[in-house]
Write a protein that holds these residues in place. Structure first.
Motif, short mmCIF file in Angstrom:
data_model
loop_
_atom_site.label_atom_id
_atom_site.label_comp_id
_atom_site.label_asym_id
_atom_site.label_seq_id
_atom_site.Cartn_x
_atom_site.Cartn_y
_atom_site.Cartn_z
N PRO A 32 -102.72 -59.07 -17.01
CA PRO A 32 -102.81 -57.66 -17.39
C PRO A 32 -101.52 -56.92 -17.03
CG PRO A 32 -103.93 -58.06 -15.31
CD PRO A 32 -103.43 -59.39 -15.78
N LEU A 33 -101.30 -55.78 -17.65
CA LEU A 33 -100.12 -54.99 -17.32
C LEU A 33 -100.32 -54.31 -15.97
CD1 LEU A 33 -98.98 -52.96 -20.46
CD2 LEU A 33 -97.87 -54.91 -19.39
N PRO A 34 -99.26 -54.25 -15.16
CA PRO A 34 -99.38 -53.50 -13.91
C PRO A 34 -99.57 -52.01 -14.20
CG PRO A 34 -97.11 -54.28 -14.24
CD PRO A 34 -97.93 -54.85 -15.35
N ARG A 35 -100.43 -51.34 -13.41
CA ARG A 35 -100.56 -49.88 -13.53
C ARG A 35 -99.83 -49.26 -12.36
NH1 ARG A 35 -102.30 -46.78 -17.74
NH2 ARG A 35 -102.72 -45.21 -16.15
N LEU A 36 -99.04 -48.24 -12.62
CA LEU A 36 -98.23 -47.64 -11.56
C LEU A 36 -98.91 -46.42 -10.98
CD1 LEU A 36 -94.80 -47.92 -13.35
CD2 LEU A 36 -95.70 -49.39 -11.55
N SER A 37 -98.96 -46.36 -9.65
CA SER A 37 -99.56 -45.21 -8.99
C SER A 37 -98.54 -44.06 -8.96
CB SER A 37 -99.94 -45.58 -7.56
OG SER A 37 -98.76 -45.89 -6.84
N ARG A 271 -95.27 -46.89 -21.18
CA ARG A 271 -96.33 -45.89 -21.35
C ARG A 271 -97.68 -46.46 -20.88
NH1 ARG A 271 -100.21 -43.89 -24.38
NH2 ARG A 271 -100.39 -45.90 -25.42
N SER A 272 -97.94 -47.71 -21.27
CA SER A 272 -99.20 -48.34 -20.87
C SER A 272 -99.28 -48.55 -19.36
CB SER A 272 -99.37 -49.70 -21.56
OG SER A 272 -99.27 -49.56 -22.96
N MET A 273 -98.14 -48.59 -18.70
CA MET A 273 -98.13 -48.72 -17.24
C MET A 273 -98.35 -47.39 -16.54
SD MET A 273 -94.91 -51.35 -16.94
CE MET A 273 -94.74 -51.45 -15.16
N GLY A 274 -98.36 -46.31 -17.32
CA GLY A 274 -98.68 -45.01 -16.74
C GLY A 274 -97.59 -43.96 -16.83
N LEU A 275 -96.48 -44.26 -17.50
CA LEU A 275 -95.42 -43.25 -17.65
C LEU A 275 -95.83 -42.28 -18.77
CD1 LEU A 275 -92.57 -42.79 -16.35
CD2 LEU A 275 -91.62 -43.84 -18.41
N PRO A 276 -95.83 -40.95 -18.49
CA PRO A 276 -96.32 -40.00 -19.51
C PRO A 276 -95.27 -39.73 -20.59
CG PRO A 276 -95.95 -38.88 -17.40
CD PRO A 276 -95.52 -40.29 -17.21
N ILE A 277 -95.12 -40.66 -21.51
CA ILE A 277 -94.12 -40.48 -22.58
C ILE A 277 -94.78 -40.67 -23.93
CG2 ILE A 277 -92.16 -41.19 -21.16
CD1 ILE A 277 -92.37 -43.99 -22.26
N ARG A 278 -94.13 -40.09 -24.96
CA ARG A 278 -94.59 -40.25 -26.33
C ARG A 278 -93.39 -40.57 -27.21
NH1 ARG A 278 -99.81 -38.44 -27.07
NH2 ARG A 278 -99.48 -38.07 -29.28
N PHE A 279 -93.65 -41.02 -28.44
CA PHE A 279 -92.55 -41.56 -29.23
C PHE A 279 -92.45 -40.98 -30.63
CE2 PHE A 279 -94.34 -45.01 -26.59
CZ PHE A 279 -93.29 -45.13 -25.69
N ILE A 280 -91.21 -40.92 -31.09
CA ILE A 280 -90.93 -40.72 -32.52
C ILE A 280 -90.31 -42.02 -32.99
CG2 ILE A 280 -89.54 -39.45 -34.20
CD1 ILE A 280 -89.48 -37.16 -32.01
N CYS A 281 -90.92 -42.64 -33.99
CA CYS A 281 -90.42 -43.92 -34.49
C CYS A 281 -89.46 -43.64 -35.64
CB CYS A 281 -91.61 -44.77 -34.95
SG CYS A 281 -91.12 -46.31 -35.68
N ALA A 282 -88.17 -43.87 -35.43
CA ALA A 282 -87.16 -43.54 -36.44
C ALA A 282 -86.76 -44.78 -37.23
CB ALA A 282 -85.95 -42.92 -35.76
N THR A 283 -86.85 -44.70 -38.55
CA THR A 283 -86.39 -45.82 -39.39
C THR A 283 -85.47 -45.26 -40.48
OG1 THR A 283 -88.10 -45.68 -41.09
CG2 THR A 283 -88.65 -46.95 -39.13
N ASN A 284 -84.83 -46.15 -41.22
CA ASN A 284 -84.11 -45.70 -42.41
C ASN A 284 -85.01 -46.00 -43.62
OD1 ASN A 284 -83.77 -48.46 -42.89
ND2 ASN A 284 -81.70 -48.50 -42.05
#
Ligand SMILES: *Cc1c(COP(=O)(O)O)cnc(C)c1O
Length: 353
Positions: A32-37, A271-284
């Protein structure tokens, strides 16, 4: 480390790294992925890039596989050729709302130097322990090849074969590979790649699909098929987050140019480890990913060449890792989608997924 297809036994970190692809053709994921406190994030907040990398990679690598002292030395050696110890973060506007994270201050001037240097040093470390050799075959549209060639140069246990679509990469990058002048790096220009790097990805995938050949030639991959690359790229997100937020817990948005989706996947792991981030997926205009996220359809289109050749990719294979994470590590969801792509040329995801 588990395969996203779930049809072969789990392996340890060193095996995942040396094998590249899993035996069932899937991609390795830590499970499993580690969860960060909150405490852990607090402790990491003030670290420089190198020390943060030691902490983050330490979450993915058991100290019985790589003792902390060795991990620390390998990471220091990887970052030594960099012009700047910490990647600069520069403002894009006057009111401090947008910033750019400059990851390209390594020896071949692409962001891939960071993860590649670490991955190839780790491989070399394991090969030394096993008294073994490895042949790295990789497909490149410009940035991966030089980064791999530089990191692999003169490592006696590694032979490196960067394949590039002839005439479709920048002359500077072709020269970075072809003039490196070391015996263990053999760049190959491949003619007739109408779909550029994707054609080469197919060649590489077929070589790996042949178990006997793979064993005989001791093949492995350092494309972002290799989980080592993806894991090292989680560090970027932690680093930028700690530098930019005023208080922990605030949400930070990353806009990520996505090709094979490996760097993005590193972010999704953070993010799954607990960092509060979100993404914009940029493509051409090669917008397979845009269709996935806006319409829920994965469909392979034909390649259109653009100025941003590093993301001229129509099969973002790390998407399967992302799907695996988002479906709570259920390989049957990945397998069902792969089957749909194989049989009908497209897979559809329901709204919830
Ligand atoms: C490799 C690369 C990308 C794409 O990264 P992925 O991990 O394949 O999505 C984007 N931009 C540049 C400059 C690159 O070198």
């Amino acid at each position: 480390y588990h395969s996203t297809r779930g049809r072969c036994p789990a392996v340890s970190f060193d095996q995942a790294l040396l094998q590249g692809f899993a035996a069932d053709g899937g991609l390795f994921m830590p499970h499993p992925l580690p969860r960060l406190s909150q405490d852990r994030l607090d402790q990491w907040k003030h670290l420089g890039y190198g020390d943060l990398a030691k902490e983050v990679m330490g979450c993915f690598i058991d100290s019985s596989i790589v003792p902390r002292r060795d991990l620390s030395r390998l990471l220091d050696q990887s970052f030594a050729p960099f012009a700047k110890a910490d990647p600069p973060i520069l403002p894009l506007d006057r009111d401090g709302q947008s910033w750019v994270l400059e990851l390209f201050h390594g020896p071949t001037l692409s962001f891939k130097d960071i993860a590649m240097g670490v991955l190839i040093r780790l491989m070399d470390y394991f090969l030394d322990q096993n008294n073994d050799q490895l042949s790295l075959i990789l497909a490149t549209t410009g940035d991966t090849g030089p980064a791999a060639a530089y990191a692999a140069a003169d490592r006696k246990r590694i032979n490196c074969w960067p394949l590039f679509p002839a005439g479709m990469i920048s002359p500077e990058q072709e020269l970075q590979m072809t003039t490196i002048g070391v015996e263990n790096v053999s760049p190959v220009g491949v003619r007739g790649c109408r779909n550029g790097g994707d054609d080469l990805d197919r060649v590489v995938a077929r070589l790996f699909g042949n178990a006997q050949l793979r064993k005989r030639l001791k093949l492995s991959s350092v494309n972002s098929i290799n989980i080592g690359r993806v894991l090292m790229q989680t560090v970027h997100y932690f680093y930028a987050y700690f530098r930019l937020v005023r208080r922990l817990g605030e949400t930070l948005y990353f806009s990520i140019p996505a090709g094979a989706f490996g760097n993005f996947c590193g972010g999704e792991i953070a993010r799954s480890m607990g960092l509060p981030i979100r993404f914009i997926c940029a493509t051409n205009k090669n917008n397979t990913l845009h269709r996935i996220f806006s319409e829920g359809i994965f469909e392979k289109m034909s390649l259109q060449r653009s100025l941003s050749s590093a993301i001229d990719i129509v099969v973002p294979y790390n998407f399967w890792r992302f799907l695996y994470l988002r479906s709570n590590a259920d390989p049957e969801i990945v397998n069902r989608s792969l089957r749909e792509v194989e049989q009908r040329g497209r897979a559809r995801f329901d709204d919830e997924l």
